[in-house]
Design a protein around this motif. Structure first.
Motif, PDB file in Angstrom:
ATOM      1  N   LYS A   4      99.931  -9.890  36.003  1.00  0.00           N
ATOM      2  CA  LYS A   4     101.112 -10.722  36.175  1.00  0.00           C
ATOM      3  C   LYS A   4     102.003 -10.545  34.952  1.00  0.00           C
ATOM      4  N   PHE A   5     103.207 -10.009  35.153  1.00  0.00           N
ATOM      5  CA  PHE A   5     104.153  -9.879  34.055  1.00  0.00           C
ATOM      6  C   PHE A   5     104.712 -11.252  33.711  1.00  0.00           C
ATOM      7  N   VAL A   6     104.766 -11.546  32.423  1.00  0.00           N
ATOM      8  CA  VAL A   6     105.195 -12.863  31.946  1.00  0.00           C
ATOM      9  C   VAL A   6     106.184 -12.701  30.798  1.00  0.00           C
ATOM     10  N   SER A   7     106.917 -13.763  30.532  1.00  0.00           N
ATOM     11  CA  SER A   7     107.749 -13.827  29.327  1.00  0.00           C
ATOM     12  C   SER A   7     106.916 -14.491  28.246  1.00  0.00           C
ATOM     13  N   VAL A   8     107.114 -14.075  27.015  1.00  0.00           N
ATOM     14  CA  VAL A   8     106.328 -14.599  25.900  1.00  0.00           C
ATOM     15  C   VAL A   8     107.269 -14.974  24.756  1.00  0.00           C
ATOM     16  N   ILE A   9     107.039 -16.156  24.196  1.00  0.00           N
ATOM     17  CA  ILE A   9     107.717 -16.554  22.969  1.00  0.00           C
ATOM     18  C   ILE A   9     106.782 -16.108  21.847  1.00  0.00           C
ATOM     19  N   SER A  10     107.313 -15.349  20.905  1.00  0.00           N
ATOM     20  CA  SER A  10     106.474 -14.816  19.836  1.00  0.00           C
ATOM     21  C   SER A  10     107.233 -14.806  18.525  1.00  0.00           C
ATOM     22  N   ILE A  23     103.380 -18.742  26.529  1.00  0.00           N
ATOM     23  CA  ILE A  23     103.608 -17.898  27.701  1.00  0.00           C
ATOM     24  C   ILE A  23     104.463 -18.668  28.688  1.00  0.00           C
ATOM     25  N   LEU A  24     105.501 -18.019  29.206  1.00  0.00           N
ATOM     26  CA  LEU A  24     106.356 -18.621  30.224  1.00  0.00           C
ATOM     27  C   LEU A  24     105.987 -18.004  31.566  1.00  0.00           C
ATOM     28  N   TRP A  25     105.438 -18.798  32.445  1.00  0.00           N
ATOM     29  CA  TRP A  25     104.920 -18.365  33.731  1.00  0.00           C
ATOM     30  C   TRP A  25     105.912 -18.732  34.822  1.00  0.00           C
ATOM     31  N   SER A  26     106.363 -17.756  35.588  1.00  0.00           N
ATOM     32  CA  SER A  26     107.268 -18.016  36.711  1.00  0.00           C
ATOM     33  C   SER A  26     106.471 -17.873  37.998  1.00  0.00           C
ATOM     34  N   GLY A  27     106.488 -18.906  38.807  1.00  0.00           N
ATOM     35  CA  GLY A  27     105.742 -18.885  40.059  1.00  0.00           C
ATOM     36  C   GLY A  27     106.501 -19.573  41.162  1.00  0.00           C
ATOM     37  N   LYS A  28     105.856 -19.667  42.313  1.00  0.00           N
ATOM     38  CA  LYS A  28     106.506 -20.277  43.475  1.00  0.00           C
ATOM     39  C   LYS A  28     106.792 -21.764  43.278  1.00  0.00           C
ATOM     40  N   ASP A  29     106.041 -22.403  42.345  1.00  0.00           N
ATOM     41  CA  ASP A  29     106.258 -23.825  42.061  1.00  0.00           C
ATOM     42  C   ASP A  29     107.207 -24.052  40.892  1.00  0.00           C
ATOM     43  N   ASP A  31     108.913 -22.687  36.968  1.00  0.00           N
ATOM     44  CA  ASP A  31     108.494 -22.116  35.684  1.00  0.00           C
ATOM     45  C   ASP A  31     107.656 -23.119  34.905  1.00  0.00           C
ATOM     46  N   LYS A  32     106.624 -22.590  34.220  1.00  0.00           N
ATOM     47  CA  LYS A  32     105.777 -23.421  33.368  1.00  0.00           C
ATOM     48  C   LYS A  32     105.595 -22.714  32.038  1.00  0.00           C
ATOM     49  N   THR A  33     105.504 -23.503  30.984  1.00  0.00           N
ATOM     50  CA  THR A  33     105.250 -22.961  29.652  1.00  0.00           C
ATOM     51  C   THR A  33     103.856 -23.379  29.222  1.00  0.00           C
ATOM     52  N   PHE A  34     103.078 -22.404  28.746  1.00  0.00           N
ATOM     53  CA  PHE A  34     101.721 -22.659  28.274  1.00  0.00           C
ATOM     54  C   PHE A  34     101.647 -22.310  26.794  1.00  0.00           C
ATOM     55  N   GLU A  35     101.370 -23.309  25.980  1.00  0.00           N
ATOM     56  CA  GLU A  35     101.219 -23.095  24.541  1.00  0.00           C
ATOM     57  C   GLU A  35      99.879 -22.407  24.287  1.00  0.00           C
ATOM     58  N   ILE A  36      99.870 -21.454  23.378  1.00  0.00           N
ATOM     59  CA  ILE A  36      98.646 -20.756  23.008  1.00  0.00           C
ATOM     60  C   ILE A  36      97.953 -21.577  21.924  1.00  0.00           C
ATOM     61  N   ASP A  37      96.717 -22.005  22.212  1.00  0.00           N
ATOM     62  CA  ASP A  37      95.974 -22.827  21.269  1.00  0.00           C
ATOM     63  C   ASP A  37      95.376 -21.994  20.142  1.00  0.00           C
ATOM     64  N   LYS A  38      94.893 -20.792  20.492  1.00  0.00           N
ATOM     65  CA  LYS A  38      94.187 -19.983  19.500  1.00  0.00           C
ATOM     66  C   LYS A  38      94.222 -18.515  19.906  1.00  0.00           C
ATOM     67  N   ILE A  39      94.346 -17.628  18.931  1.00  0.00           N
ATOM     68  CA  ILE A  39      94.207 -16.193  19.141  1.00  0.00           C
ATOM     69  C   ILE A  39      92.945 -15.778  18.398  1.00  0.00           C
ATOM     70  N   SER A  40      91.906 -15.359  19.143  1.00  0.00           N
ATOM     71  CA  SER A  40      90.632 -15.038  18.508  1.00  0.00           C
ATOM     72  C   SER A  40      90.459 -13.551  18.218  1.00  0.00           C
ATOM     73  N   ASP A  41      91.277 -12.691  18.857  1.00  0.00           N
ATOM     74  CA  ASP A  41      91.147 -11.258  18.620  1.00  0.00           C
ATOM     75  C   ASP A  41      92.441 -10.557  19.000  1.00  0.00           C
ATOM     76  N   THR A  42      92.751  -9.501  18.263  1.00  0.00           N
ATOM     77  CA  THR A  42      93.900  -8.651  18.559  1.00  0.00           C
ATOM     78  C   THR A  42      93.464  -7.213  18.341  1.00  0.00           C
ATOM     79  N   ARG A  43      93.674  -6.352  19.367  1.00  0.00           N
ATOM     80  CA  ARG A  43      93.281  -4.945  19.240  1.00  0.00           C
ATOM     81  C   ARG A  43      93.991  -4.093  20.275  1.00  0.00           C
ATOM     82  N   GLN A  44      94.040  -2.791  20.021  1.00  0.00           N
ATOM     83  CA  GLN A  44      94.514  -1.847  21.020  1.00  0.00           C
ATOM     84  C   GLN A  44      93.432  -1.745  22.090  1.00  0.00           C
ATOM     85  N   ALA A  45      93.806  -1.885  23.346  1.00  0.00           N
ATOM     86  CA  ALA A  45      92.818  -1.847  24.420  1.00  0.00           C
ATOM     87  C   ALA A  45      93.488  -1.547  25.748  1.00  0.00           C
TER      88      ALA A  45
END
Length: 82
Positions: A4-10, A23-29, A31-45
């Motif tokens: 799912k392609f999303v918009s991200v505030i960064s 994360i800004l989620w656009s759906g049939k209901d 738009d919703k914004t979901f705050e990121i509580d924690k980032i536990s890992d970042t890597r190329q994958a």
């Protein structure tokens, strides 16, 4: 899994490191914004379940762990979900 392609505030620091904040989620209901509580890992994958590759962020949002990808080729953010 579905990609799912999303918009991200960064934020981007002076060294070029990108940190997603929400994360800004656009759906049939609507738009919703979901705050990121924690980032536990970042890597190329690669996204083995839905295809694509790039920088993968392992996130916790409302107690749930998710993978958020920044696809460097397409210059888009996407999230894997069921």
């Amino acid at each position: 899994m579905i990609k799912k392609f999303v918009s991200v505030i960064s934020k981007c620091d002076t060294n070029g490191h990108i940190t997603p904040l929400s994360i800004l989620w656009s759906g049939k209901d609507g738009d919703k914004t979901f705050e990121i509580d924690k980032i536990s890992d970042t890597r190329q994958a690669a996204s083995l379940k839905s295809g694509g590759c790039g920088m993968r962020y392992t996130l916790t949002i409302k107690g749930n762990e998710r993978y958020l990808f920044f696809d460097a080729v397409e210059k888009k953010w996407f999230i894997e979900f069921i």
